[in-house]
Design an enzyme around this catalytic site. Structure first.
Site, PDB file in Angstrom:
ATOM      1  N   THR A 177       0.941  -1.181  -0.096  1.00  0.00           N
ATOM      2  CA  THR A 177      -0.322  -0.335  -0.009  1.00  0.00           C
ATOM      3  C   THR A 177       0.901   1.465  -0.298  1.00  0.00           C
ATOM      4  O   THR A 177       0.785   2.073  -1.015  1.00  0.00           O
ATOM      5  CB  THR A 177      -0.780   0.399   1.167  1.00  0.00           C
ATOM      6  OG1 THR A 177      -1.738  -1.171   1.044  1.00  0.00           O
ATOM      7  CG2 THR A 177      -1.912   1.068   0.845  1.00  0.00           C
ATOM      8  N   HIS A 205       1.997   1.920  -3.260  1.00  0.00           N
ATOM      9  CA  HIS A 205       0.826   2.454  -4.400  1.00  0.00           C
ATOM     10  C   HIS A 205       0.576   3.714  -4.350  1.00  0.00           C
ATOM     11  O   HIS A 205       0.765   4.420  -4.756  1.00  0.00           O
ATOM     12  CB  HIS A 205       0.040   1.313  -3.951  1.00  0.00           C
ATOM     13  CG  HIS A 205      -0.380   0.200  -4.771  1.00  0.00           C
ATOM     14  ND1 HIS A 205      -0.271   0.105  -5.870  1.00  0.00           N
ATOM     15  CD2 HIS A 205      -0.964  -0.901  -4.071  1.00  0.00           C
ATOM     16  CE1 HIS A 205      -0.282  -1.462  -6.296  1.00  0.00           C
ATOM     17  NE2 HIS A 205      -0.433  -1.472  -5.356  1.00  0.00           N
TER      18      HIS A 205
END
Ligand SMILES: [Zn+2]
Ligand SMILES: [Zn+2]
Length: 330
Positions: A39, A42
């Protein structure tokens, strides 16, 4: 204090920022360990929404440095932090679906997180851990809480066949949870040999290399498949290798704009259940207890420990072959 601040997409800076001030209902945590996960990658690349500037880091724990007036916590307590802050009063929160709270804000995503020397944390997010816990294990509590959510949705009763696609941290935590839940067969599919070897040591009964074997031929009829890779190929495979009436639990996160074709006929006639699993609603406490119990092998998952200055290099490169978990110790 020093912190790693994301100023804009692909623009990270180790910088001096003001140490936050404690108010009633919050505590100042001196961060002992913070995991870096997909994450964060990202977010860094702009594939997952976040505030900017923001201090990254949502998988962390530490020692309480300062408490607000009337706090039930004590200075010096070692604690894990649930990064996802919810309102607690909306219909979703009241129903226990806290991941869907419209007011959800996350430390390390929307507000300053744990890749810093200190972080200000609402007391509602604090879960004390067992005395003497290896501080590096604090970095696993949030990803474990997300994995436990996936396990809850899978409703394993014992004796099932389970496939896990993806050998990252979540996949390797799910392998261990499936073993604890009494699965009779646990097949881990991942391209990396090192990760397959780790999986066999921590509970997988069989491993498959998708580069040399056709997954849909050598894995079939699984009661439950956990998609933990966040890739189009594994998402497709998960629907082929799961038995009729079985469940696919999707924990892997793709980029937000990834789309693929799905065969509705097959979903209907196979009564396939494709179930997403998002965040860690009400599971952080269980994860903290489970990590404290010592029932999981976490040391085997730690690849590298870096300081704040080392974070940029970790986020700039894809995880090195064989690496599983990177942890920041500010
Ligand atoms: Zn994470
Ligand atoms: Zn809410």
């Amino acid at each position: 204090m020093k912190a790693v601040v994301l100023n804009a997409v692909n623009d990270l800076q180790v910088t001096e920022v003001q140490r936050p001030k404690v108010e009633a209902g919050s505590s100042l945590i001196k961060v002992l360990a913070c995991g870096i996960c997909g994450t964060d990658r990202h977010i860094y690349k702009g594939e997952y929404p976040s505030s900017k500037p923001v201090i990254l880091g949502h998988e962390f724990g530490g020692v309480i440095e300062e408490v607000g007036p009337g706090s039930k916590f004590k200075v010096g307590q070692v604690v894990s932090i649930d990064p996802n802050i919810v309102c607690g009063t909306c219909p979703d929160c009241v129903a226990g679906r806290t991941a869907f709270c419209p007011g959800l804000t996350a430390l390390g995503v929307n507000i300053n997180g744990g890749i810093a020397e200190y972080v200000l944390t609402p007391d509602t997010q604090i879960y004390p851990v067992k005395d003497g816990l290896n501080p590096l294990h604090l970095a696993f509590i949030e990803p474990l809480a997300c994995s436990i959510r996936g396990m809850d949705l899978a409703q394993l009763k014992g004796g099932e066949s389970v496939a896990v696609l993806g050998g990252g941290v979540i996949g390797l935590l799910v392998v261990q949870l499936a073993k604890l839940a009494g699965a009779r067969e646990i097949v881990l599919v991942t391209r990396q040999k090192f990760r397959r070897d780790v999986a066999l040591k921590i509970g997988a009964t069989r491993v498959v290399d998708p580069k040399s074997e056709d997954v849909s031929e050598v894995v079939s009829g699984m009661d439950v498949t956990f998609e933990c890779a966040g890739a189009v190929d594994t998402f497709k495979q998960s629907q082929v290798i799961t038995r009729r009436g079985g469940s696919v639990i999707v924990l892997g996160l793709t980029a937000a704009d990834t789309n693929l074709e799905i065969n509705p006929f097959s979903v209907v006639v196979n009564e396939l259940r494709i179930q997403g699993s998002f965040l860690n609603p009400l599971t952080q406490g269980r994860a903290a207890e489970l990590v404290g119990s010592g029932k999981l092998n976490l040391d085997i998952l730690i690849s590298k420990v870096v300081d704040l200055a080392g974070v940029q290099a970790v986020l700039d490169a894809p995880p090195a072959e064989g690496d599983i978990k990177y942890i920041v110790c500010p």
